[in-house]
Scaffold this motif. Structure first.
Motif, short mmCIF file in Angstrom:
data_model
loop_
_atom_site.label_atom_id
_atom_site.label_comp_id
_atom_site.label_asym_id
_atom_site.label_seq_id
_atom_site.Cartn_x
_atom_site.Cartn_y
_atom_site.Cartn_z
N ARG A 162 -0.87 6.01 5.79
CA ARG A 162 -0.97 7.06 6.83
C ARG A 162 -2.40 7.55 6.98
NH1 ARG A 162 3.85 8.57 4.50
NH2 ARG A 162 2.86 10.14 3.19
N ARG A 163 -3.08 7.77 5.85
CA ARG A 163 -4.46 8.27 5.90
C ARG A 163 -5.37 7.24 6.56
NH1 ARG A 163 -7.49 12.51 6.80
NH2 ARG A 163 -9.41 12.51 5.59
N LEU A 164 -5.21 5.99 6.22
CA LEU A 164 -6.00 4.92 6.83
C LEU A 164 -5.78 4.88 8.34
CD1 LEU A 164 -7.86 2.44 6.39
CD2 LEU A 164 -5.80 1.11 6.02
N HIS A 165 -4.53 4.98 8.74
CA HIS A 165 -4.19 4.98 10.17
C HIS A 165 -4.80 6.19 10.88
CE1 HIS A 165 -1.92 4.09 13.78
NE2 HIS A 165 -1.52 5.35 13.79
N GLU A 166 -4.67 7.36 10.24
CA GLU A 166 -5.20 8.59 10.83
C GLU A 166 -6.71 8.51 11.03
OE1 GLU A 166 -6.35 12.88 9.06
OE2 GLU A 166 -4.29 12.24 8.63
N LEU A 167 -7.40 8.07 9.99
CA LEU A 167 -8.86 7.95 10.09
C LEU A 167 -9.26 6.88 11.11
CD1 LEU A 167 -9.81 8.21 6.31
CD2 LEU A 167 -10.19 9.96 8.08
N GLY A 168 -8.53 5.80 11.14
CA GLY A 168 -8.82 4.73 12.10
C GLY A 168 -8.61 5.15 13.54
N GLU A 169 -7.60 5.99 13.76
CA GLU A 169 -7.32 6.47 15.11
C GLU A 169 -8.43 7.37 15.65
OE1 GLU A 169 -4.58 6.13 17.39
OE2 GLU A 169 -4.32 4.33 16.15
N ARG A 170 -9.12 8.08 14.76
CA ARG A 170 -10.17 8.99 15.22
C ARG A 170 -11.55 8.57 14.73
NH1 ARG A 170 -10.89 13.39 12.44
NH2 ARG A 170 -9.88 13.12 10.47
N LEU B 227 -11.43 3.09 1.99
CA LEU B 227 -10.03 2.67 2.14
C LEU B 227 -9.94 1.25 2.69
CD1 LEU B 227 -8.26 5.89 3.47
CD2 LEU B 227 -7.76 4.68 1.34
N VAL B 228 -10.76 0.94 3.67
CA VAL B 228 -10.76 -0.41 4.24
C VAL B 228 -11.16 -1.42 3.18
CG1 VAL B 228 -11.94 -1.93 5.90
CG2 VAL B 228 -11.12 0.32 6.63
N HIS C 23 -8.74 -4.34 1.76
CA HIS C 23 -9.22 -5.73 1.86
C HIS C 23 -9.11 -6.43 0.50
CE1 HIS C 23 -12.50 -8.81 2.06
NE2 HIS C 23 -11.80 -9.11 3.14
N LYS C 24 -9.58 -5.77 -0.55
CA LYS C 24 -9.52 -6.36 -1.89
C LYS C 24 -8.08 -6.58 -2.34
CE LYS C 24 -13.95 -4.56 -3.42
NZ LYS C 24 -14.64 -3.52 -4.18
N ARG C 25 -7.21 -5.59 -2.11
CA ARG C 25 -5.80 -5.75 -2.52
C ARG C 25 -5.13 -6.87 -1.73
NH1 ARG C 25 -7.99 -2.39 -5.17
NH2 ARG C 25 -8.66 -4.34 -6.05
N THR C 26 -5.49 -7.04 -0.47
CA THR C 26 -4.91 -8.11 0.34
C THR C 26 -5.31 -9.47 -0.20
OG1 THR C 26 -4.89 -6.70 2.30
CG2 THR C 26 -4.75 -9.08 2.67
N ILE C 27 -6.57 -9.61 -0.56
CA ILE C 27 -7.03 -10.88 -1.14
C ILE C 27 -6.30 -11.16 -2.45
CG2 ILE C 27 -9.01 -12.04 -2.23
CD1 ILE C 27 -10.75 -10.66 -0.06
N GLU C 28 -6.20 -10.15 -3.31
CA GLU C 28 -5.50 -10.33 -4.59
C GLU C 28 -4.03 -10.68 -4.37
OE1 GLU C 28 -6.28 -6.59 -6.46
OE2 GLU C 28 -8.27 -7.21 -7.15
N LEU D 147 0.85 -1.19 0.00
CA LEU D 147 0.00 0.00 0.00
C LEU D 147 0.88 1.24 0.00
CD1 LEU D 147 -2.98 0.89 0.20
CD2 LEU D 147 -2.69 0.93 2.67
N ASP D 148 0.51 2.22 -0.80
CA ASP D 148 1.24 3.48 -0.86
C ASP D 148 1.31 4.08 0.55
OD1 ASP D 148 1.01 6.68 -1.28
OD2 ASP D 148 2.12 5.73 -2.91
N PRO D 149 2.49 4.56 0.96
CA PRO D 149 2.63 5.09 2.32
C PRO D 149 1.65 6.20 2.67
CG PRO D 149 4.79 4.80 1.33
CD PRO D 149 3.77 4.55 0.24
N SER D 150 1.30 7.05 1.70
CA SER D 150 0.35 8.13 2.00
C SER D 150 -1.04 7.56 2.29
CB SER D 150 0.29 9.14 0.86
OG SER D 150 -0.18 8.54 -0.33
#
Length: 76
Positions: free
Chosen positions: A36-44, A59-60, A64-69, A30-33
């Motif tokens: 970071r955005r996923l983490h930021e949104l998840g934290e709040r 984003l989730v 999820h789809k990229r992980t399965i692929e 996953l692209d680092p940006s």
């Protein structure tokens, strides 16, 4: 595992292209940006606006789809 033998150069190029695509998918990160955005949104997540909540869900779903692929490509 079975082996396919062919003398058709087009078939060989096709198999090589497929293998290269599977390797790229298997190595996907996953692209680092986005990470970071996923983490930021998840934290709040309790304080998100409606638009941010939709963004988090999208984003989730994307991750999820990229992980399965990625796992499918690694298996192949």
């Amino acid at each position: 595992m079975s082996t396919v033998l062919t003398t058709d150069p087009n078939s060989n190029r096709l198999f090589q292209a497929c293998a290269a695509a599977l390797h790229r998918m298997a190595d996907y990160e996953l692209d680092p940006s986005l990470q970071r955005r996923l983490h930021e949104l998840g934290e709040r997540k309790e304080l998100l606006t409606s638009a941010e909540h939709e963004e988090l869900l999208a984003l989730v779903d994307f991750v999820h789809k990229r992980t399965i692929e990625k796992l499918e490509a690694q298996t192949l």
